[in-house]
Design a protein around this motif. Sequence first.
Motif, short mmCIF file in Angstrom:
data_model
loop_
_atom_site.label_atom_id
_atom_site.label_comp_id
_atom_site.label_asym_id
_atom_site.label_seq_id
_atom_site.Cartn_x
_atom_site.Cartn_y
_atom_site.Cartn_z
N PRO A 214 -13.33 10.50 8.08
CA PRO A 214 -12.01 9.92 7.84
C PRO A 214 -11.98 8.47 8.37
CG PRO A 214 -11.81 12.09 8.83
CD PRO A 214 -13.27 11.74 8.87
N GLU A 215 -11.35 7.60 7.63
CA GLU A 215 -11.27 6.19 8.04
C GLU A 215 -9.82 5.83 8.19
OE1 GLU A 215 -14.76 3.60 6.84
OE2 GLU A 215 -13.22 3.06 5.42
N LEU A 216 -9.39 5.63 9.42
CA LEU A 216 -7.97 5.40 9.67
C LEU A 216 -7.71 4.03 10.27
CD1 LEU A 216 -8.49 8.72 10.66
CD2 LEU A 216 -6.06 8.47 10.23
N TRP A 217 -6.52 3.50 9.99
CA TRP A 217 -6.13 2.18 10.47
C TRP A 217 -7.30 1.23 10.22
CZ3 TRP A 217 -4.96 6.56 13.72
CH2 TRP A 217 -3.64 6.97 13.60
N SER B 186 -2.83 3.22 18.24
CA SER B 186 -3.58 4.22 17.47
C SER B 186 -5.03 4.30 17.92
CB SER B 186 -3.53 3.87 15.97
OG SER B 186 -4.07 2.59 15.75
N PHE B 187 -5.63 5.46 17.72
CA PHE B 187 -7.05 5.62 18.09
C PHE B 187 -7.65 6.75 17.28
CE2 PHE B 187 -4.51 8.25 20.91
CZ PHE B 187 -5.18 9.47 20.92
N ARG C 124 -15.85 5.38 1.44
CA ARG C 124 -15.28 4.67 2.58
C ARG C 124 -15.81 3.24 2.66
NH1 ARG C 124 -12.42 9.10 2.74
NH2 ARG C 124 -12.83 10.56 4.43
N ARG D 90 0.86 -1.18 0.00
CA ARG D 90 0.00 0.00 0.00
C ARG D 90 0.89 1.23 0.00
NH1 ARG D 90 -5.10 -0.07 2.43
NH2 ARG D 90 -5.90 -2.16 2.62
N ALA E 289 -7.25 11.90 14.80
CA ALA E 289 -6.53 10.63 14.77
C ALA E 289 -5.36 10.76 15.73
CB ALA E 289 -6.00 10.38 13.37
N GLY E 290 -5.14 9.74 16.55
CA GLY E 290 -4.10 9.86 17.56
C GLY E 290 -3.14 8.69 17.59
N THR E 291 -1.90 8.98 18.01
CA THR E 291 -0.90 7.94 18.17
C THR E 291 -0.31 8.07 19.58
OG1 THR E 291 0.85 9.36 17.27
CG2 THR E 291 -0.33 7.97 15.72
N LEU F 32 2.84 9.44 11.29
CA LEU F 32 2.16 8.16 11.09
C LEU F 32 3.14 6.99 11.10
CD1 LEU F 32 -0.36 9.13 8.27
CD2 LEU F 32 -0.89 8.67 10.67
N SER G 29 -2.75 6.22 6.69
CA SER G 29 -2.50 5.59 7.99
C SER G 29 -1.99 4.16 7.87
CB SER G 29 -3.75 5.64 8.87
OG SER G 29 -4.79 4.88 8.30
N THR G 30 -2.36 3.45 6.82
CA THR G 30 -1.89 2.06 6.72
C THR G 30 -0.89 1.87 5.58
OG1 THR G 30 -3.81 1.56 5.35
CG2 THR G 30 -4.00 1.05 7.69
N VAL H 26 -3.37 12.32 6.29
CA VAL H 26 -3.56 11.47 7.47
C VAL H 26 -4.66 10.45 7.19
CG1 VAL H 26 -4.36 11.48 9.86
CG2 VAL H 26 -2.72 13.18 9.11
N THR H 27 -5.73 10.93 6.55
CA THR H 27 -6.85 10.05 6.26
C THR H 27 -6.47 8.92 5.31
OG1 THR H 27 -8.37 11.87 6.60
CG2 THR H 27 -9.20 10.03 5.33
N LEU I 94 -9.99 1.25 12.27
CA LEU I 94 -10.93 1.75 13.26
C LEU I 94 -12.13 2.35 12.53
CD1 LEU I 94 -8.29 3.49 15.54
CD2 LEU I 94 -9.55 1.39 16.06
#
Lengths: 430, 327
Positions: free
Chosen positions: B190-193, A402-403, B172, A9, A416-418, A136, A107-108, A103-104, B195
């Motif tokens: 927003p869609e992260l990791w 992460s959260f 999404r 990715r 978004a948090g780390t 990230l 993240s992965t 960020v959106t 979650l």
Amino acid sequence: MKPYVDSLRFSTAGSVDDGKSTLIGRLLYDSKSILEDTIAAVGRATTKRGQDGLDLSLLTDGLTAEREQGITIDVAHRYFATPRRRFVIADTPGHEQFTRNMVTGASTSDVAIVLVDASKGILPQTRRHAAVSALLDIPHVLLAVNKMDLVGYSESTFKAIKSDFKGIAAELRIRTLTVIPISALKGDNVVSKAVDGVDNLSWYNGPTLLEFLETVSVDRVRKTNLRFPVQLVSRVKFGPTQEHRGYLGHVESGRIKVGERVVVLPSRETARVLEIITVDGSRKTAGVGDAITVTLDRQIDLSRGDVIVEATGMPQITDRIRANVCWLGNAPLEVSRRYLIKHLTRAVRATIERVETHYDIETLKATRGAETLRTNDIGELVIRTSQPLIVDPYWANHATGSFIIIDEATNATVAAGTVLSEPELDGGYV
Amino acid sequence: MNAILNAFSDERLNPTESSARFAMRERRPNLRAHLRNLEAEAIHIMREVVAEARNPALLFSGGKDSIVMLRIAEKAFRPDKFPFPLLHIDTEHNFPEVIAFRDKRVAELGEKLIARSVGDSIANGRVVLRRPDESRNPHQTVTLLDAIKEFEFDALFGGARRDEEKARAKERIVSHRDEWGQWDPKNQRPELWNLYNLRMHPGEHVRVFPLSNWTELDIWQYIAEQEIEVPAIYFAHRREIVERKGLLVPITSLTPAREGETIKTLSVRFRTVGDITCTAPVASNATNVDEVIEETVLARLTERGATRLDDQTSDASMEARKKEGYF
Ligand SMILES: Nc1nc2c(ncn2[C@@H]2O[C@H](COP(=O)(O)OP(=O)(O)O)[C@@H](O)[C@H]2O)c(=O)[nH]1
């Protein structure tokens, strides 16, 4: 850890007009991932604009809503494959809101491609993209120095940009950096080095951009300790006497093995793994990414949100976390309000105890005394939660570190948090 | 298939080689790992939604993507029953094989199917047709939104994939709908990791697409690997067709030939199945899954470009329908 990565990715970021759309179009086109009807549509669109040939940047052209309203949607996903790998691109626009967009989308990501226009050099936005990649903790940053044709394929221009960016990467503690010269428009060094037999970048000895993406090794999960967050508890029971509940979940890191002793958090009760069940039969062990059902040898009060771990290298159980946060919401953060935090399979109420620092997104220099974070801001927060969370620092484990923050009134995802590793919080740890 | 595999197996890997050739000689373990990742992601999503939604349902049409969704649901929840009913929004313009397949599959699984038809919506005046023979595809939206209201569903699983179409590429995995069922593309969460935010206000719902990251090829490779049965019209069969606007239009009682058109009998298969009036087959000799995979990797047209009469009208037609609440 996965034995091999068969798909990669990556995200792409750059300032407007650095050539991001052209690069993605070129990758898709040269890897022959574009089908005839799509090429025909791009041809028609090119003609409509009064140009000849194929404008590759139109391959990733937006929706009607975007064109009409002059907006861009934050992320589009595209798929292509080469003989070596399959690729997922998270394509994020470089216009307004680029921090939020990146960020959106990223993240992965395994690789973040940051584009820079060789004729302009490093811009403030380049720094921001690098900063978000660092935040990230994206395993690889690839700086693509584009439009080399505009600078006469000059080695010294390339070297100057490379050395500028290396300085930034070092400041940001970016782990792995690769810098590659390309011309997305002409095709130099994107898929193959020479174009029509002419090698304009003969001084460059590294891989082409695609070769890099095809061969870069990716280690998605560094922390090997078991983390198995429970998603659901089964209604049916298992075992010869039908007395064991099944715990449904997805192994986030490490391995789970039948017969091994595990600890259930936050209760800290211990048990042995009795069975690992899948529709395709029982298993002796399961690893990262496996979706399984687990039974334990003793009755334990266990519900969604709990995490099954191994006895060594335990995570922290805490109702107070220190974290870096990127604010995504339209309304600024309000210290007095209640929010929801979704972390692993648990959602808890939370308040922001304080904004510790606010980062300058270009230098990542911290300023103290900020009272809020606004859209696109990045800062460090101290957060108090109504129930304990089971966390590892993000650098050690992306899943447990992460959260997201949800606004309870609008239900919007606002941040978004780390999680940072700061064990010496005053009395926050259970 | 084997002949093709051998033809390429010793060649030096060339990065510009097409993905088509790649897919054919991809080594099995690699493919397995790739499908396991996609499968695990889909299972994880389904379980998250079941844990957090109040009343989910799974859209099942008898088409290949929704058939794969049922296999994912089995992997996520068996030996238990599915924690949701199946919902079919029926245009009543179906290929009979598909409906027969739908009922057979539901019976085998022992799960509950709810069917609501566009015909009922026409009868009760909620849908008004301009022409009796027009495509019922866009009208499914009304029937779907009515069914959501009737059963108070708050999460609907759908089999849509991001590689299908450019509006979907920007959607999404968990896609929020307002109380009118509308999608707001520029106001997505927003869609992260991994979650997912499943919070909603009363009357709102989410559409959930666990197969978002799958491609058409992944679907067929999964069908092959899992030995999943699909309706016979996905394989080559002889059928009466006419050529219209570069597409093959099947001749049925709902879609008769027009004046001046010549009916031919060709060997064809369907790449997607939907409303008869807007689903076109492609010429094909693929009689089994391996041969379909071979044709898929060599295909020169996108799935929608080759087969959807209704999407051709305008470049933006899917986007417009999605905003109104279409699947
Ligand atoms: N000379 C030159 N122009 C380029 C190159 N890559 C992109 N461009 C041009 O730069 C402009 C902006 O490119 P585009 O891909 O739309 O940029 P984006 O805004 O980053 O997506 C277009 O006119 C492209 O043709 C390159 O390698 N060399």
